[in-house]
Design an enzyme around this catalytic site. Structure first.
Site, mmCIF file in Angstrom:
data_model
loop_
_atom_site.group_PDB
_atom_site.id
_atom_site.type_symbol
_atom_site.label_atom_id
_atom_site.label_comp_id
_atom_site.label_asym_id
_atom_site.label_seq_id
_atom_site.Cartn_x
_atom_site.Cartn_y
_atom_site.Cartn_z
ATOM 1 N N TYR A 49 -4.994 -9.538 -17.739
ATOM 2 C CA TYR A 49 -3.561 -9.393 -17.444
ATOM 3 C C TYR A 49 -2.753 -10.464 -18.180
ATOM 4 O O TYR A 49 -1.714 -10.166 -18.787
ATOM 5 C CB TYR A 49 -3.339 -9.504 -15.940
ATOM 6 C CG TYR A 49 -1.897 -9.388 -15.513
ATOM 7 C CD1 TYR A 49 -1.236 -8.166 -15.542
ATOM 8 C CD2 TYR A 49 -1.180 -10.505 -15.078
ATOM 9 C CE1 TYR A 49 0.093 -8.052 -15.152
ATOM 10 C CE2 TYR A 49 0.146 -10.398 -14.685
ATOM 11 C CZ TYR A 49 0.776 -9.171 -14.719
ATOM 12 O OH TYR A 49 2.089 -9.066 -14.339
ATOM 13 N N LYS A 103 0.325 -9.867 -21.044
ATOM 14 C CA LYS A 103 1.705 -10.352 -20.944
ATOM 15 C C LYS A 103 2.045 -11.323 -22.068
ATOM 16 O O LYS A 103 3.204 -11.394 -22.510
ATOM 17 C CB LYS A 103 1.948 -10.971 -19.567
ATOM 18 C CG LYS A 103 1.929 -9.949 -18.439
ATOM 19 C CD LYS A 103 2.950 -8.831 -18.671
ATOM 20 C CE LYS A 103 3.027 -7.858 -17.513
ATOM 21 N NZ LYS A 103 4.045 -6.804 -17.723
ATOM 22 N N ILE A 109 7.023 -11.302 -7.202
ATOM 23 C CA ILE A 109 8.092 -10.466 -6.664
ATOM 24 C C ILE A 109 7.480 -9.520 -5.632
ATOM 25 O O ILE A 109 6.421 -8.929 -5.868
ATOM 26 C CB ILE A 109 8.779 -9.648 -7.774
ATOM 27 C CG1 ILE A 109 9.216 -10.576 -8.923
ATOM 28 C CG2 ILE A 109 9.957 -8.879 -7.209
ATOM 29 C CD1 ILE A 109 10.203 -11.643 -8.534
ATOM 30 N N THR A 128 6.778 -6.510 -4.352
ATOM 31 C CA THR A 128 6.758 -5.101 -4.713
ATOM 32 C C THR A 128 5.449 -4.488 -4.223
ATOM 33 O O THR A 128 4.632 -5.162 -3.581
ATOM 34 C CB THR A 128 6.840 -4.939 -6.239
ATOM 35 O OG1 THR A 128 5.668 -5.543 -6.831
ATOM 36 C CG2 THR A 128 8.095 -5.606 -6.804
ATOM 37 N N ASN A 168 9.652 -1.360 -18.278
ATOM 38 C CA ASN A 168 9.194 -2.075 -17.097
ATOM 39 C C ASN A 168 7.825 -1.635 -16.599
ATOM 40 O O ASN A 168 7.208 -2.332 -15.797
ATOM 41 C CB ASN A 168 10.240 -1.897 -15.987
ATOM 42 C CG ASN A 168 9.788 -2.442 -14.660
ATOM 43 O OD1 ASN A 168 9.657 -3.657 -14.494
ATOM 44 N ND2 ASN A 168 9.522 -1.554 -13.713
#
Length: 253
Positions: A158, A162, A191, A193, A93
């Site tokens: 990025y 991914k 999300i 975070t 993760n």
């Protein structure tokens, strides 16, 4: 601490487990009955997660490791085997973000993102897979993103990282499909975070990001943890080489 037969006596490894999605998944695995080793670079936060799990009756340990360093990924897996004797489940993760137009990208940007997001996943699997083979199989989940399925202006490096995670996941799944090891990816949308806090510090930004999801809100770490447990669940023997989109409908648009 409740347990389920599918996770009881299983040993799980969670990288990037000190906060956010990793923390939520480590806690969920422990609640399901697994023994959990979580890793990250922030030792104090890692120990806090372990204490939280143990207070609830679970079993956990922390190992400080930088996922971009192969030797530390090997040491992490060695620690799991020394601590608990085997490795059954792994949630790779650890990851970082980078925003900015392609024409402003630097070699240093590229190497930082790819060392963690791509090499970190690859070198983790390099040592997780042999460990799982020793005990007859297992399950691996790699954290990807909706950014691994589409392009997004202003996030090229990025996005590329991914997409690479998606390709690595499929390739690894094929290489070990007959060895009783399943390899899947999970692809979250936005999300809430620490990464999200850095990306969208203002209320207006957070509301805008929420509006991009057809469900009308951003995701929470627990949303991803529940999906990760589905993919890791030893009962789901026919699920491999896939990418589970947990995105509030984002990619359906």
């Amino acid at each position: 601490m409740t347990t389920t037969s599918n996770f009881a006596d299983k040993v799980a490894l969670v990288t990037g487990g000190t906060s956010g999605i990793g923390k939520a998944t480590a806690i969920a695995l422990a609640q399901a009955g697994a023994k959990v080793v979580l890793s990250g670079r922030r030792e104090s936060q890692g120990n806090e997660v372990v204490a939280e799990i143990e207070k609830a009756g679970g079993v956990a340990a922390f190992f400080r490791a930088d996922s971009s360093v192969e030797a530390e990924n090997k040491a992490l897996v060695d620690f799991v085997l020394e601590k608990f004797g085997h490795l059954d489940l792994a949630f790779n993760n650890a990851g970082v973000e980078l925003m900015g137009p392609l024409v402003e990208a630097t070699e240093a940007d590229y190497r930082r993102i790819f060392d963690i997001n791509v090499w970190g996943v690859l070198s983790s699997m390099k040592y997780e897979i042999p460990a799982m083979l020793k005990s007859g199989g297992g399950s691996i989940v790699n954290t990807s993103s909706i950014a691994g399925h589409v392009g997004m202006a202003g996030a090229g490096v990025y996005i590329a990282s991914k997409h690479a995670v998606e390709g690595l996941t499929k390739t690894a799944a094929l290489e070990v499909a007959k060895e009783n090891i399943r390899v899947n990816a999970i692809a979250p949308a936005v999300i809430e975070t620490e990464m999200f806090d850095r990306f969208a510090p203002e209320a207006e930004q957070r509301e805008y990001m929420a509006s991009l999801h057809p469900v009308g809100h951003n995701g929470r770490p627990d949303d991803i943890a529940r999906a990760a447990l589905y993919l890791l669940d030893p009962a789901n023997t026919f699920v491999t080489g896939t990418s589970l989109k947990v995105d509030g409908g984002w990619l359906a648009q």
